[in-house]
Design a protein around this motif. Sequence first.
Motif, PDB file in Angstrom:
ATOM      1  N   PRO A   1       0.797  -1.230   0.000  1.00  0.00           N
ATOM      2  CA  PRO A   1       0.000   0.000   0.000  1.00  0.00           C
ATOM      3  C   PRO A   1       0.833   1.285   0.000  1.00  0.00           C
ATOM      4  CG  PRO A   1      -0.206  -1.162   2.096  1.00  0.00           C
ATOM      5  CD  PRO A   1       0.546  -2.055   1.161  1.00  0.00           C
ATOM      6  N   ASP A   2       2.055   1.241   0.515  1.00  0.00           N
ATOM      7  CA  ASP A   2       2.901   2.432   0.513  1.00  0.00           C
ATOM      8  C   ASP A   2       3.524   2.714  -0.848  1.00  0.00           C
ATOM      9  OD1 ASP A   2       2.431   2.895   3.234  1.00  0.00           O
ATOM     10  OD2 ASP A   2       4.136   1.636   3.827  1.00  0.00           O
ATOM     11  N   TRP A   3       3.590   1.704  -1.706  1.00  0.00           N
ATOM     12  CA  TRP A   3       4.285   1.849  -2.980  1.00  0.00           C
ATOM     13  C   TRP A   3       3.358   1.831  -4.188  1.00  0.00           C
ATOM     14  CZ3 TRP A   3       9.311   3.013  -3.733  1.00  0.00           C
ATOM     15  CH2 TRP A   3      10.125   2.996  -2.596  1.00  0.00           C
ATOM     16  N   ARG A   4       2.240   1.129  -4.102  1.00  0.00           N
ATOM     17  CA  ARG A   4       1.368   0.965  -5.265  1.00  0.00           C
ATOM     18  C   ARG A   4       0.957   2.303  -5.877  1.00  0.00           C
ATOM     19  NH1 ARG A   4      -1.432  -2.372  -8.224  1.00  0.00           N
ATOM     20  NH2 ARG A   4      -3.470  -1.806  -9.040  1.00  0.00           N
ATOM     21  N   GLY A   5       0.446   3.219  -5.064  1.00  0.00           N
ATOM     22  CA  GLY A   5      -0.034   4.500  -5.583  1.00  0.00           C
ATOM     23  C   GLY A   5       1.032   5.273  -6.329  1.00  0.00           C
ATOM     24  N   PRO A   6       2.170   5.534  -5.692  1.00  0.00           N
ATOM     25  CA  PRO A   6       3.209   6.290  -6.408  1.00  0.00           C
ATOM     26  C   PRO A   6       3.708   5.585  -7.674  1.00  0.00           C
ATOM     27  CG  PRO A   6       3.676   6.253  -4.061  1.00  0.00           C
ATOM     28  CD  PRO A   6       2.510   5.333  -4.286  1.00  0.00           C
ATOM     29  N   LEU A   7       3.812   4.259  -7.643  1.00  0.00           N
ATOM     30  CA  LEU A   7       4.262   3.536  -8.837  1.00  0.00           C
ATOM     31  C   LEU A   7       3.248   3.649  -9.967  1.00  0.00           C
ATOM     32  CD1 LEU A   7       5.823   0.340  -7.232  1.00  0.00           C
ATOM     33  CD2 LEU A   7       7.031   2.176  -8.414  1.00  0.00           C
ATOM     34  N   MET A   8       1.970   3.501  -9.630  1.00  0.00           N
ATOM     35  CA  MET A   8       0.929   3.600 -10.649  1.00  0.00           C
ATOM     36  C   MET A   8       0.857   5.030 -11.210  1.00  0.00           C
ATOM     37  SD  MET A   8      -0.021   0.523 -10.911  1.00  0.00           S
ATOM     38  CE  MET A   8      -1.422   0.694 -11.999  1.00  0.00           C
ATOM     39  N   GLU A   9       0.994   6.026 -10.320  1.00  0.00           N
ATOM     40  CA  GLU A   9       0.973   7.418 -10.780  1.00  0.00           C
ATOM     41  C   GLU A   9       2.148   7.709 -11.706  1.00  0.00           C
ATOM     42  OE1 GLU A   9       0.722  10.160  -7.501  1.00  0.00           O
ATOM     43  OE2 GLU A   9      -0.917   9.002  -6.595  1.00  0.00           O
ATOM     44  N   GLY A  10       3.324   7.234 -11.340  1.00  0.00           N
ATOM     45  CA  GLY A  10       4.501   7.446 -12.178  1.00  0.00           C
ATOM     46  C   GLY A  10       4.371   6.758 -13.525  1.00  0.00           C
ATOM     47  N   SER A  11       3.846   5.546 -13.503  1.00  0.00           N
ATOM     48  CA  SER A  11       3.646   4.817 -14.759  1.00  0.00           C
ATOM     49  C   SER A  11       2.652   5.535 -15.653  1.00  0.00           C
ATOM     50  CB  SER A  11       3.148   3.390 -14.476  1.00  0.00           C
ATOM     51  OG  SER A  11       4.126   2.654 -13.791  1.00  0.00           O
TER      52      SER A  11
END
Length: 101
Positions: free
Chosen positions: A61-71
């Motif tokens: 949960p700490d990484w999914r959002g930023p990774l998806m936003e960056g992608s």
Amino acid sequence: MNKDKYNSLPDDLKKVIDDNSGADLAAHISKVFDVSNAKAMDAAKAKGDIMIDIPDPLNDPDWRGPLMEGSQHYLDEVNATGLDADNVYEKAKAASSACMV
């Protein structure tokens, strides 16, 4: 390479591609990258950098959002050039899923 483009090439150029691609070359290159990565990690650790292993970042949960936003940001930038990045990305994800055991 697009299969139709490959098939349109003369045999001598197909041979150049065939001689410099494929599973054997990919395996060799992955070993080269593994050695390079190990050296970089050792150098970073020697400087005192801390390495954190996140085994499944897309389900963290700490990484999914930023990774998806960056992608999505990257895909939007590529799409803006007129290329269909979303379609390519979806095909890559499907191919990746098909390779999972």
